[in-house]
Design an enzyme around this catalytic site. Structure first.
Site, PDB file in Angstrom:
ATOM      1  N   GLY A 196     -24.781   0.158 -41.657  1.00 12.35           N
ATOM      2  CA  GLY A 196     -25.307  -0.765 -40.670  1.00 12.35           C
ATOM      3  C   GLY A 196     -26.815  -0.871 -40.639  1.00 12.35           C
ATOM      4  O   GLY A 196     -27.400  -1.875 -41.057  1.00 12.35           O
ATOM      5  N   HIS A 197     -27.479   0.183 -40.154  1.00  8.93           N
ATOM      6  CA  HIS A 197     -28.897   0.100 -39.828  1.00  8.93           C
ATOM      7  C   HIS A 197     -29.756  -0.359 -41.008  1.00  8.93           C
ATOM      8  O   HIS A 197     -30.641  -1.203 -40.855  1.00  8.93           O
ATOM      9  CB  HIS A 197     -29.386   1.456 -39.298  1.00  8.93           C
ATOM     10  CG  HIS A 197     -30.779   1.418 -38.784  1.00  8.93           C
ATOM     11  ND1 HIS A 197     -31.869   1.732 -39.571  1.00  8.93           N
ATOM     12  CD2 HIS A 197     -31.275   1.064 -37.576  1.00  8.93           C
ATOM     13  CE1 HIS A 197     -32.968   1.588 -38.858  1.00  8.93           C
ATOM     14  NE2 HIS A 197     -32.644   1.184 -37.650  1.00  8.93           N
ATOM     15  N   ASN A 240     -21.720  -2.841 -40.773  1.00  7.32           N
ATOM     16  CA  ASN A 240     -21.776  -2.603 -39.322  1.00  7.32           C
ATOM     17  C   ASN A 240     -22.860  -3.512 -38.720  1.00  7.32           C
ATOM     18  O   ASN A 240     -24.033  -3.439 -39.101  1.00  7.32           O
ATOM     19  CB  ASN A 240     -22.104  -1.120 -39.082  1.00  7.32           C
ATOM     20  CG  ASN A 240     -22.125  -0.767 -37.606  1.00  7.32           C
ATOM     21  OD1 ASN A 240     -22.691  -1.507 -36.799  1.00  7.32           O
ATOM     22  ND2 ASN A 240     -21.533   0.350 -37.253  1.00  7.32           N
ATOM     23  N   GLY A 245     -26.195   6.638 -41.883  1.00  4.51           N
ATOM     24  CA  GLY A 245     -27.488   6.954 -42.487  1.00  4.51           C
ATOM     25  C   GLY A 245     -27.620   6.523 -43.939  1.00  4.51           C
ATOM     26  O   GLY A 245     -28.612   6.863 -44.592  1.00  4.51           O
ATOM     27  N   GLU A 279     -15.123   0.684 -34.021  1.00  7.46           N
ATOM     28  CA  GLU A 279     -15.429   2.083 -33.692  1.00  7.46           C
ATOM     29  C   GLU A 279     -15.343   2.225 -32.182  1.00  7.46           C
ATOM     30  O   GLU A 279     -15.854   1.379 -31.442  1.00  7.46           O
ATOM     31  CB  GLU A 279     -16.851   2.428 -34.124  1.00  7.46           C
ATOM     32  CG  GLU A 279     -17.029   2.507 -35.608  1.00  7.46           C
ATOM     33  CD  GLU A 279     -18.473   2.813 -35.954  1.00  7.46           C
ATOM     34  OE1 GLU A 279     -19.256   3.171 -35.054  1.00  7.46           O
ATOM     35  OE2 GLU A 279     -18.813   2.665 -37.120  1.00  7.46           O
TER      36      GLU A 279
END
Ligand code: PXP
Length: 238
Positions: free
Chosen positions: A212-213, A7, A191, A70
């Site tokens: 992603g993060h 992501n 997460g 998304e």
């Protein structure tokens, strides 16, 4: 062996902090592919806080692996998806005030609206995945609505530690079994980090993880290609 969907939203978050043209999520997507990403995911939010329409349109032309969009079940963004035609669309809940997607989609609320959005996407040949909390009720409804895939929300698992985290893992593992038994494709995400990904990656028949993060955070330190390759190694060796 699960696939890795990367992501790239938060590359765009850094760009939007200055509303300039760098860093470019299109560039990040290319590096993610070089690092072994099996898919590129982006979230076109109603408030356009990170990914912009221009990103989606260019990525549709440049991404060689699977493109997963998304989106919320809102008419305007569904219309964009139907024009751009990503390989997959993942329906997520969206609230303006949230920092990130909080909780899965609730299929007991606004069910006709969700069904109509799914039908519009499916009519265009787009694979439809629903982002859900790991409960039997939601999974049964997903099947009834004709979802091709379910992405299980791992946010709660990611927040917990020790015994509580184990309880969340059991919940996700049981929900994963239900998804497989109902013939839908199994994905998971939210997460996930370099330190908590492996138990989720090891769930039987896990098709893909969306991360992603944590990858973008490491990429700032070590480069995007390496950050993706490091995660890919963990996901495929679980
Ligand atoms: N899957 C879905 C449906 C999401 O909304 C998000 C966050 O955009 C992710 C996965 C990735 O979450 P994270 O950035 O915490 O890895």
């Amino acid at each position: 062996m699960p696939k890795l969907g990367v992501n790239i939203d938060h590359v765009a978050t850094v760009r939007q902090a200055r509303k300039t043209n760098e860093p470019d999520p299109v560039w990040a997507a290319a590096l993610a592919e070089l690092g072994g990403a099996d898919g590129i995911t982006l979230h076109l939010r109603e408030d356009r806080r990170h990914i912009q329409d221009r990103d989606l349109r260019i990525l549709k032309e440049t991404v060689k692996v699977s493109l997963n969009l998304e989106l919320a079940t809102e008419d305007k963004v569904i219309e964009i998806a139907c024009q751009v035609l990503p390989d997959q669309a993942t329906l997520v809940p969206e609230k303006r005030e949230e920092v990130t997607t909080e909780g899965g989609l609730d299929l007991t609320i606004n069910t006709p609206k969700i069904q109509s959005a799914m039908n519009r996407l499916k009519d265009q040949g787009i694979i439809v995945s629903l982002f859900l909390d790991p409960t039997l009720e939601q999974i049964d409804l997903a099947k009834q609505l004709g979802a091709d895939a379910v992405e299980l929300h791992t946010g709660q698992y990611a927040l917990c530690r020790g015994e509580q985290q184990h309880t969340e893992l059991v919940k996700i593992t049981e929900a994963a079994k239900m998804i497989r038994e109902r013939g839908m494709t199994l994905l998971a995400g939210h997460g996930l980090t370099y330190s908590n990904v492996q138990p989720i990656a090891g769930i039987p028949d896990m098709n893909e993880l969306n991360i992603g993060h944590s990858i973008v955070s490491r990429a700032i330190m070590v480069g995007f290609e390496k950050a993706v390759a490091d995660m890919k190694q963990l996901v495929t060796s679980a």
